[in-house]
Write a protein that holds these residues in place. Structure first.
Motif, PDB file in Angstrom:
ATOM      1  N   UNK A  66       0.830  -1.197   0.000  1.00  0.00           N
ATOM      2  CA  UNK A  66       0.000   0.000   0.000  1.00  0.00           C
ATOM      3  C   UNK A  66       0.872   1.258   0.000  1.00  0.00           C
ATOM      4  N   UNK A  67       0.383   2.305  -0.633  1.00  0.00           N
ATOM      5  CA  UNK A  67       1.189   3.516  -0.815  1.00  0.00           C
ATOM      6  C   UNK A  67       1.721   4.131   0.475  1.00  0.00           C
ATOM      7  N   UNK A  68       0.958   4.048   1.557  1.00  0.00           N
ATOM      8  CA  UNK A  68       1.437   4.622   2.809  1.00  0.00           C
ATOM      9  C   UNK A  68       2.752   3.984   3.226  1.00  0.00           C
ATOM     10  N   UNK A  69       2.831   2.669   3.144  1.00  0.00           N
ATOM     11  CA  UNK A  69       4.068   1.985   3.523  1.00  0.00           C
ATOM     12  C   UNK A  69       5.194   2.306   2.548  1.00  0.00           C
ATOM     13  N   UNK A  96       3.219   8.791  -7.593  1.00  0.00           N
ATOM     14  CA  UNK A  96       3.492   7.780  -8.615  1.00  0.00           C
ATOM     15  C   UNK A  96       3.149   6.373  -8.122  1.00  0.00           C
ATOM     16  N   UNK A  97       3.163   6.168  -6.827  1.00  0.00           N
ATOM     17  CA  UNK A  97       2.810   4.864  -6.275  1.00  0.00           C
ATOM     18  C   UNK A  97       1.412   4.446  -6.720  1.00  0.00           C
ATOM     19  N   UNK A  98       0.556   5.443  -6.934  1.00  0.00           N
ATOM     20  CA  UNK A  98      -0.836   5.152  -7.292  1.00  0.00           C
ATOM     21  C   UNK A  98      -0.975   4.664  -8.730  1.00  0.00           C
ATOM     22  N   UNK A 134      -3.613   7.901   9.181  1.00  0.00           N
ATOM     23  CA  UNK A 134      -2.250   7.427   8.915  1.00  0.00           C
ATOM     24  C   UNK A 134      -1.531   8.362   7.960  1.00  0.00           C
ATOM     25  N   UNK A 135      -2.203   8.733   6.878  1.00  0.00           N
ATOM     26  CA  UNK A 135      -1.603   9.652   5.909  1.00  0.00           C
ATOM     27  C   UNK A 135      -1.345  11.020   6.529  1.00  0.00           C
TER      28      UNK A 135
END
Length: 171
Positions: A66-69, A96-98, A134-135
């Motif tokens: 997941x992008x957060x990690x 860009x992770x998305x 979290x974000x």
């Protein structure tokens, strides 16, 4: 004395739950068909997770891609941005992770859960709040490291998180 749930079995179930949710969504998620698909019973799912909502939350949280990690990993590797150019690069790399194909496949699920959190705040509101919090915490620390006060860093992080999730909802 009751037995504790097997952690390996729980992980396997969570992986199956996540895959099932990606294919089928959460709007009509019912424990019996899910359990049948996983080769277990609805009672066993409740034994391992307590509630359907907890199961959904845990299945989303276990996804290591997941992008957060990934964003946290960027910070761990490169350190917190020290100037506007580094901040921009960090935010661009995070955005860009998305576009990662594996993550793109999960976005409809996350968006469905965001909508479910609005429509059913008691059931899915905590899931949405967890993701957003979290974000916000991550970005608050980034902005604080750039020299912002705690209050301003929190405000800027909240605005960025809210805007980013809004952009993800846009066609």
């Amino acid at each position: 004395m009751s037995r504790l749930p097997d952690p390996a079995k729980r992980r396997d179930l969570l992986a199956g739950v996540r895959a099932y949710m990606i294919r089928n969504g959460v709007a009509d998620l019912s424990l019996r068909p899910l359990a049948r698909h996983l080769g277990t019973s609805d009672r066993m799912l409740l034994y391992y997770f307590g509630t359907k909502e907890r199961m959904v939350t845990d299945a989303l949280a276990m996804y290591e891609g997941r992008p957060l990690l990934r964003a946290q990993s960027l910070l761990d590797t490169d350190g917190s941005p020290k100037n506007p150019a580094e901040l921009r690069r960090f935010l661009e790399d995070t955005w860009q992770q998305f576009s990662n194909p594996d993550l793109r496949a999960t976005l409809p699920l996350y968006l469905e859960i965001l909508a479910a959190g609005l429509l059913h705040p008691v059931r899915y509101g905590p899931v949405v709040r967890d993701v957003m919090s979290e974000w916000t915490r991550l970005l608050t620390s980034v902005f604080r490291d750039l020299g912002m006060t705690e209050a301003r860093a929190g405000t800027e992080a909240s605005l960025l998180v809210d805007a980013s999730f809004g952009l993800l909802l846009a066609p």
